[in-house]
Write a protein that holds these residues in place. Structure first.
Motif, PDB file in Angstrom:
ATOM      1  N   THR A  46      -4.936  -1.452  -3.802  1.00 48.58           N
ATOM      2  CA  THR A  46      -2.922  -1.947  -4.420  1.00 48.58           C
ATOM      3  C   THR A  46      -2.454  -3.138  -4.545  1.00 48.58           C
ATOM      4  OG1 THR A  46      -0.918  -1.719  -3.808  1.00 48.58           O
ATOM      5  CG2 THR A  46      -2.807  -3.218  -2.446  1.00 48.58           C
ATOM      6  N   LEU A  49       1.766  -6.153  -2.351  1.00 47.27           N
ATOM      7  CA  LEU A  49       1.794  -5.200  -0.838  1.00 47.27           C
ATOM      8  C   LEU A  49       3.727  -4.856  -0.810  1.00 47.27           C
ATOM      9  CD1 LEU A  49       0.382  -8.205   1.616  1.00 47.27           C
ATOM     10  CD2 LEU A  49      -0.382  -5.843   0.890  1.00 47.27           C
ATOM     11  N   PRO A  50       3.742  -4.019  -0.026  1.00 47.21           N
ATOM     12  CA  PRO A  50       5.088  -3.342   0.424  1.00 47.21           C
ATOM     13  C   PRO A  50       6.211  -4.432  -0.096  1.00 47.21           C
ATOM     14  CG  PRO A  50       3.934  -2.222   1.545  1.00 47.21           C
ATOM     15  CD  PRO A  50       2.989  -3.365   1.077  1.00 47.21           C
ATOM     16  N   ARG A  53       6.544  -7.761   2.985  1.00 48.24           N
ATOM     17  CA  ARG A  53       5.377  -7.305   3.668  1.00 48.24           C
ATOM     18  C   ARG A  53       4.244  -8.932   3.851  1.00 48.24           C
ATOM     19  NH1 ARG A  53       5.104  -2.498   6.672  1.00 48.24           N
ATOM     20  NH2 ARG A  53       7.214  -2.607   6.703  1.00 48.24           N
ATOM     21  N   GLY A  56      -1.729  -6.466   4.789  1.00 50.52           N
ATOM     22  CA  GLY A  56      -1.622  -5.041   5.413  1.00 50.52           C
ATOM     23  C   GLY A  56      -2.784  -4.507   6.102  1.00 50.52           C
ATOM     24  N   ASN A 141      -3.004   5.891   1.722  1.00 56.93           N
ATOM     25  CA  ASN A 141      -1.723   5.182   1.752  1.00 56.93           C
ATOM     26  C   ASN A 141      -0.910   5.468   2.880  1.00 56.93           C
ATOM     27  OD1 ASN A 141      -1.585   3.880  -1.187  1.00 56.93           O
ATOM     28  ND2 ASN A 141      -2.200   5.933  -2.338  1.00 56.93           N
ATOM     29  N   SER A 144      -2.260   3.265   5.736  1.00 56.48           N
ATOM     30  CA  SER A 144      -1.845   2.054   6.422  1.00 56.48           C
ATOM     31  C   SER A 144      -0.657   1.445   5.936  1.00 56.48           C
ATOM     32  CB  SER A 144      -2.988   1.268   5.282  1.00 56.48           C
ATOM     33  OG  SER A 144      -4.578   1.554   4.791  1.00 56.48           O
ATOM     34  N   ALA A 145      -0.140   2.443   5.417  1.00 61.50           N
ATOM     35  CA  ALA A 145       1.807   1.733   5.971  1.00 61.50           C
ATOM     36  C   ALA A 145       1.506   2.503   7.580  1.00 61.50           C
ATOM     37  CB  ALA A 145       2.120   2.869   5.138  1.00 61.50           C
ATOM     38  N   ALA A 148       0.561  -0.751   9.060  1.00 63.22           N
ATOM     39  CA  ALA A 148       1.025  -2.266   9.028  1.00 63.22           C
ATOM     40  C   ALA A 148       2.287  -2.117   9.683  1.00 63.22           C
ATOM     41  CB  ALA A 148       1.302  -2.135   7.396  1.00 63.22           C
ATOM     42  N   HIS A 322       8.782   1.804   4.167  1.00 60.29           N
ATOM     43  CA  HIS A 322       7.375   1.988   3.589  1.00 60.29           C
ATOM     44  C   HIS A 322       6.545   2.814   4.058  1.00 60.29           C
ATOM     45  CE1 HIS A 322       9.154  -1.829   1.707  1.00 60.29           C
ATOM     46  NE2 HIS A 322       8.837  -2.791   2.054  1.00 60.29           N
ATOM     47  N   THR A 324       4.444   4.401   1.773  1.00 62.09           N
ATOM     48  CA  THR A 324       3.417   4.223   1.587  1.00 62.09           C
ATOM     49  C   THR A 324       3.048   3.285   0.782  1.00 62.09           C
ATOM     50  OG1 THR A 324       2.174   5.170  -0.421  1.00 62.09           O
ATOM     51  CG2 THR A 324       4.591   4.715  -0.958  1.00 62.09           C
ATOM     52  N   CYS A 325       1.513   2.575   0.375  1.00 59.56           N
ATOM     53  CA  CYS A 325       1.321   1.336   0.081  1.00 59.56           C
ATOM     54  C   CYS A 325       1.077   0.842  -1.324  1.00 59.56           C
ATOM     55  CB  CYS A 325       0.002   0.727   1.261  1.00 59.56           C
ATOM     56  SG  CYS A 325      -0.050   1.520   3.110  1.00 59.56           S
TER      57      CYS A 325
END
Length: 442
Positions: A46, A49-50, A53, A56, A141, A144-145, A148, A322, A324-325
Motif C-alpha cells: 500500500t 495507510l488509511p 492510522r 497496519g 484488503n 487487513s482492514a 487493523a 476504513h 479497505t487498506c
C-alpha cells in the motif's frame, strides 16, 4: 486438529472466478505475444495507510494460501468462459492445466506493516502470477482492514474481553472472514458459528430481546434461560427496566450468575449503577458485558466503567470507517525469458501524481533502536545490510507451488500482540496521526 487443518477440512471450491476479466484477457494477449512465460515478480503493498492510522495489520495470509491452492479451472468454469467468449480456445486450453507453480514470500500473518511494505511477493511466470492479482487483493484488503480495526479496539479494551458479533451487519461470507481477521487483531470470541467451525475460534452467545419478549414476564424468560443454560449464562437486562431486571436476574440465578448484558442507554452510567446493584445483591463475581454500536473510541470512553467485556459488530466488520487498506499488486521486476536464472530488470509504473511505484524485487527489515523498539521500516532491492540480516520480515509461504508455511490461527494472533508491543508507544494512541515509524527505501 489445529485451525489450519480445520479450514482445509471444510473444503473450498475453486477460487478461479474470484477475479476480474482483464486478468484472463491479459493472459490471452501475452500467450499470443510469446511473453506469458517471462519470469516475473509481483508485489502487494500500500502506498499509504488509511487516514489517521499509525500502523497496519497483515491479515488473511492463511486465506490467501487456501485461495492459491484452490485456483484452478474445472470443466464448469471453462464452459462458462467459452460460452461467454471471455477468452479464445488456446487460452482455455492453457487455463485447463493451470496450477500455480511459483514462489510466494510475505509478511507472516499478524505482523504490522507500513506504507511501501512488500506485504506479499509472488514470483513465477507472468501469466500464472497475474491471474492471482484480484483474489489476493480481495482477501488482503478486506482482512487487513478488519484486523487493523480489531487491533485498535483491543488496545482500547486494555485486556478486557472482546466479542466479535458483526455477522448480521455484513455479507454472510464476509462475516466469517471478518471474525477470523478480528481474532488475529485481538478479539477473543465470535458469535458466528461458521467462523467457529471453519477456524476453531471460540464462540459465544445466549439470547436476544426477542427471547424476553416471547415470555409473559422478564422473570419467566430469565428462568427459562437459566433452566436451559445454567447459572453461568449471560442475561440481557435492558429490555424493560434495568434495575428491576438485574434484581430479577439475581433472584432467579442466584449470586453465581455469570454475567448481565447491557445493550442500550448511557453505557458508562448504567454500567456503574448495575455494578453497584450487583454488589449490593451479593453477585460480586457477576460480570458486565456491554454492546450497542461500539467502536474503539466508545470502548476507550468506557475505560473507567466497571465493564468486563465488549461486544462489537457494525464498526468492526466495516473496518471502523476504513473498510479497505488500498493495497495494490504490481509487477516490479521481470526477465526476458522463462529462465529463473536470467537477470531480472526492475519495472515500475511512472504515473503522474501518487500512483507511481518502485521497481525491483524487494526485501524488508525493521530497524530497532537501542531499547529494542522499532524505529524504521527499511525496504531495499540490493544486498541486505549486515545489521538488518536478522530483522528481515518476509518469510517463505509457497515454494514451487506448494504451501510451506501453514500455521494455527493462534500463532498469527500471538505474533500480532508481539509485533504491536515492539512499536513506539505512540502507536497505541487513538488520535489521528502519521505512521508511527517511517519507511526508508535503500
Amino acid at each position: 486438529m489445529n485451525s489450519a487443518d480445520l479450514g482445509r477440512r471444510v473444503g473450498v471450491p475453486s477460487t478461479a472466478l474470484f477475479t476480474d476479466q482483464y486478468e484472463l484477457t491479459m493472459v490471452q494477449a501475452a500467450l499470443k505475444a510469446g511473453t506469458a512465460d517471462r519470469h516475473s515478480v509481483f508485489e502487494a503493498f500500500t502506498r499509504r495507510l488509511p487516514e489517521g492510522r499509525r500502523y497496519g495489520v497483515v491479515a488473511g495470509v492463511g486465506r490467501v494460501l487456501d485461495a492459491v491452492e484452490n485456483f484452478h479451472f474445472d470443466d464448469e468454469i471453462l464452459t462458462f468462459l467459452r460460452e461467454r467468449n471471455v477468452v479464445d480456445g488456446p487460452t482455455l486450453a492453457w487455463l485447463a492445466d493451470y496450477r500455480f507453480s511459483g514462489d510466494i514470500w510475505g509478511y507472516p500473518e499478524g505482523e504490522v506493516y507500513f506504507p511501501g511494505s512488500p506485504v506479499l511477493r509472488v514470483e513465477g511466470s507472468f501469466a500464472e502470477c497475474v491471474l492471482l492479482e484480484t483474489v489476493i487483493l480481495s482477501i488482503l484488503n478486506h482482512d487487513s482492514a478488519i484486523a487493523a480495526a480489531a487491533s485498535r479496539m483491543s488496545v482500547a479494551a486494555s485486556g478486557r474481553g472482546l466479542i466479535e458479533m458483526g455477522a448480521r451487519r455484513t455479507h454472510e461470507l464476509s462475516a466469517v472472514a471478518s471474525a477470523r481477521a478480528a481474532y488475529v487483531g485481538g478479539f477473543d470470541t465470535t458469535s458466528d458459528l461458521a467462523a467457529g467451525f471453519r477456524y476453531n475460534i471460540p464462540t459465544v452467545g445466549t439470547s436476544a430481546h426477542a427471547f424476553t419478549l416471547l415470555h409473559d414476564t422478564e422473570r419467566d424468560a430469565f428462568q427459562a434461560q437459566v433452566d436451559s443454560l445454567g447459572r453461568d449464562t449471560t442475561l440481557l437486562v435492558d429490555t424493560y427496566d434495568v434495575a428491576e431486571a438485574v434484581r430479577a436476574a439475581v433472584e432467579v440465578a442466584g449470586t453465581g450468575l455469570g454475567a448481565v448484558r447491557i445493550d442500550s442507554g448511557d453505557l458508562l452510567l448504567v454500567a456503574h449503577r448495575v455494578r453497584q446493584q450487583l454488589d449490593e445483591l451479593g453477585a460480586t463475581r457477576t460480570k458486565i458485558v456491554v454492546t450497542s454500536d461500539l467502536d474503539e473510541y466508545a470502548i476507550a470512553s468506557l475505560a473507567a466503567a466497571p465493564v468486563d467485556a465488549y461486544g462489537v459488530g457494525t464498526q468492526l466488520v466495516t473496518g471502523s470507517g476504513h473498510p479497505t487498506c488500498s493495497m495494490v499488486y504490481k509487477l516490479v521486476a521481470r526477465a526476458d525469458s522463462a529462465d529463473p536464472a536470467e537477470p531480472l530488470r526492475p519495472v515500475a509504473k511512472k504515473s503522474l501524481g501518487s500512483k507511481s511505484s518502485t521497481g525491483g524485487r524487494k526485501w524488508a527489515a525493521r530497524r530497532l533502536d537501542e531499547y529494542g523498539v522499532a524505529e524504521a521500516e527499511v525496504v531495499g532491492t540490493g544486498p541486505v545490510p549486515a545489521d538488518l540480516a536478522d530483522r528481515q520480515l518476509l518469510v517463505e509461504l509457497v515454494r514451487g507451488g506448494e504451501v510451506v508455511a501453514r500455521e494455527p490461527l493462534d500463532a498469527a494472533r500471538e505474533r500480532h500482540i508481539a509485533a504491536r508491543a515492539g512499536l513506539p508507544m505512540s502507536a497505541t494512541q487513538l488520535s489521528r496521526g502519521e505512521p508511527v515509524i517511517p519507511t526508508e527505501f535503500v
